[in-house]
Design a protein around this motif. Structure first.
Motif, PDB file in Angstrom:
ATOM      1  N   THR A 152       0.853  -1.196   0.000  1.00 52.95           N
ATOM      2  CA  THR A 152       0.000   0.000   0.000  1.00 52.95           C
ATOM      3  C   THR A 152       0.885   1.240   0.000  1.00 52.95           C
ATOM      4  O   THR A 152       1.987   1.219   0.546  1.00 52.95           O
ATOM      5  CB  THR A 152      -0.944   0.049   1.227  1.00 52.95           C
ATOM      6  OG1 THR A 152      -1.692   1.263   1.166  1.00 52.95           O
ATOM      7  CG2 THR A 152      -0.192  -0.006   2.555  1.00 52.95           C
ATOM      8  N   ARG A 154      -0.530   4.036   1.116  1.00 56.63           N
ATOM      9  CA  ARG A 154      -1.269   4.895   2.064  1.00 56.63           C
ATOM     10  C   ARG A 154      -0.887   4.548   3.492  1.00 56.63           C
ATOM     11  O   ARG A 154      -1.232   3.454   3.966  1.00 56.63           O
ATOM     12  CB  ARG A 154      -2.772   4.631   1.944  1.00 56.63           C
ATOM     13  CG  ARG A 154      -3.466   5.322   0.802  1.00 56.63           C
ATOM     14  CD  ARG A 154      -4.980   5.160   0.975  1.00 56.63           C
ATOM     15  NE  ARG A 154      -5.497   5.943   2.090  1.00 56.63           N
ATOM     16  CZ  ARG A 154      -6.048   5.441   3.189  1.00 56.63           C
ATOM     17  NH1 ARG A 154      -6.159   4.145   3.375  1.00 56.63           N
ATOM     18  NH2 ARG A 154      -6.496   6.248   4.148  1.00 56.63           N
ATOM     19  N   SER A 155      -0.231   5.472   4.185  1.00 54.18           N
ATOM     20  CA  SER A 155       0.117   5.161   5.576  1.00 54.18           C
ATOM     21  C   SER A 155      -1.148   5.086   6.441  1.00 54.18           C
ATOM     22  O   SER A 155      -1.158   4.451   7.491  1.00 54.18           O
ATOM     23  CB  SER A 155       1.108   6.188   6.132  1.00 54.18           C
ATOM     24  OG  SER A 155       0.507   7.452   6.159  1.00 54.18           O
ATOM     25  N   GLY A 156      -2.242   5.687   5.976  1.00 56.47           N
ATOM     26  CA  GLY A 156      -3.518   5.621   6.704  1.00 56.47           C
ATOM     27  C   GLY A 156      -4.003   4.186   6.876  1.00 56.47           C
ATOM     28  O   GLY A 156      -4.661   3.864   7.872  1.00 56.47           O
ATOM     29  N   ASP A 157      -3.654   3.303   5.915  1.00 53.19           N
ATOM     30  CA  ASP A 157      -4.062   1.894   6.040  1.00 53.19           C
ATOM     31  C   ASP A 157      -3.482   1.267   7.307  1.00 53.19           C
ATOM     32  O   ASP A 157      -4.081   0.361   7.882  1.00 53.19           O
ATOM     33  CB  ASP A 157      -3.579   1.075   4.828  1.00 53.19           C
ATOM     34  CG  ASP A 157      -4.415   1.364   3.581  1.00 53.19           C
ATOM     35  OD1 ASP A 157      -5.514   1.935   3.729  1.00 53.19           O
ATOM     36  OD2 ASP A 157      -3.961   1.012   2.480  1.00 53.19           O
ATOM     37  N   TYR A 167       4.057  -1.648   3.714  1.00 54.27           N
ATOM     38  CA  TYR A 167       4.248  -0.226   3.407  1.00 54.27           C
ATOM     39  C   TYR A 167       5.753   0.034   3.351  1.00 54.27           C
ATOM     40  O   TYR A 167       6.468  -0.242   4.313  1.00 54.27           O
ATOM     41  CB  TYR A 167       3.605   0.616   4.513  1.00 54.27           C
ATOM     42  CG  TYR A 167       3.683   2.099   4.293  1.00 54.27           C
ATOM     43  CD1 TYR A 167       2.854   2.728   3.367  1.00 54.27           C
ATOM     44  CD2 TYR A 167       4.581   2.878   5.016  1.00 54.27           C
ATOM     45  CE1 TYR A 167       2.918   4.103   3.168  1.00 54.27           C
ATOM     46  CE2 TYR A 167       4.652   4.249   4.822  1.00 54.27           C
ATOM     47  CZ  TYR A 167       3.822   4.851   3.899  1.00 54.27           C
ATOM     48  OH  TYR A 167       3.883   6.215   3.702  1.00 54.27           O
TER      49      TYR A 167
END
Ligand code: ATP
Length: 213
Positions: A152, A154-157, A167
């Motif tokens: 991913t 997206r660090s939000g994941d 990540y």
């Protein structure tokens, strides 16, 4: 609740390459903490030069006073090989609702298929991979496929899910390795500015990396 970062290693000895990586991950990924977990008996390499208690003491000295850095001595206390999958399973039981982020350097990530029950790791935690000088992300083979499946950007994941993502995060490249540090000390040179002074003092006092010749 913010994710817990887990940073395992032999730490023979800990150096600023480890610490800067952990610090940048702590800040950039908004982790609640980074837990340093020195391996008691690392399964995939020769026995460390410094014994487990000493490596633990060096990690404690290194992180002393740094907010957000925590030492976890469970692998030193546990009998038998220090399998990461066991450690993550324990942490998962202790923190059933939390996101767990296992931090590894790119070199360690490339060796992942040799780890005990490696496919289980992503059931238990996310994998956060730090770039290291001279290493590139795999594009083929089981890890290349895993990256396509689980990668991913997206660090939000890492906050929204408890486990299962990979990540890759670029950190400041500090070309320091424990191997080179040990060689330098055995050659009679001073490791100043490669590691915190508290760690240097322990090395100096114990003579743990002094050449046996
Ligand atoms: P050795 O040279 O003995 O193999 P090392 O310096 O790679 O040791 P380890 O304790 O084996 O240190 O590493 C623990 C973790 O830290 C691994 O995931 C490794 O990839 C990562 N790491 C080690 N050195 C660095 C560095 N300079 N920058 C970023 N990550 C690092």
């Amino acid at each position: 609740m913010m994710p817990i970062g887990i940073f395992g290693g032999t730490f023979d000895p800990i150096h600023f390459g480890h610490m800067r990586t952990a610090f940048e991950m702590l800040q950039a990924l908004r982790l609640a903490e980074v837990r340093f977990i020195p391996a008691g008996a690392p399964p995939l390499r020769d026995s460390p030069l410094a014994d487990a208690r000493l490596r633990l003491a060096m990690v404690r000295a290194a992180i002393d006073g740094q907010a957000g850095f925590v030492v976890d001595d469970r692998e030193v206390r546990r009998e038998g090989p220090s399998y990461t999958v066991l450690t993550l399973a324990e942490l998962r039981r202790e923190h059933s609702d939390r996101s767990l982020c296992l931090i590894v350097g790119m070199d360690a990530f490339l060796g992942l298929p040799k780890w005990h029950q490696w496919r289980e790791l992503l059931e238990l935690a996310h994998l956060v991979v730090a770039h290291r000088p001279g290493w590139r992300a795999p594009s083929m083979g089981p890890l290349g496929e895993l990256l396509v499946d689980r990668g991913t950007g997206r660090s939000g994941d890492l906050h929204e899910r408890r486990a299962g993502c990979i990540y890759i995060h670029a950190v400041t490249q500090l070309e320091i390795s424990s191997t080179e540090v040990r060689k330098l000390i055995a050659a009679g040179r001073d490791p100043r500015y490669l590691m915190p002074d508290g760690v240097r003092e322990i090395i100096e006092q114990t003579g743990c990396y002094r050449s046996k010749r």
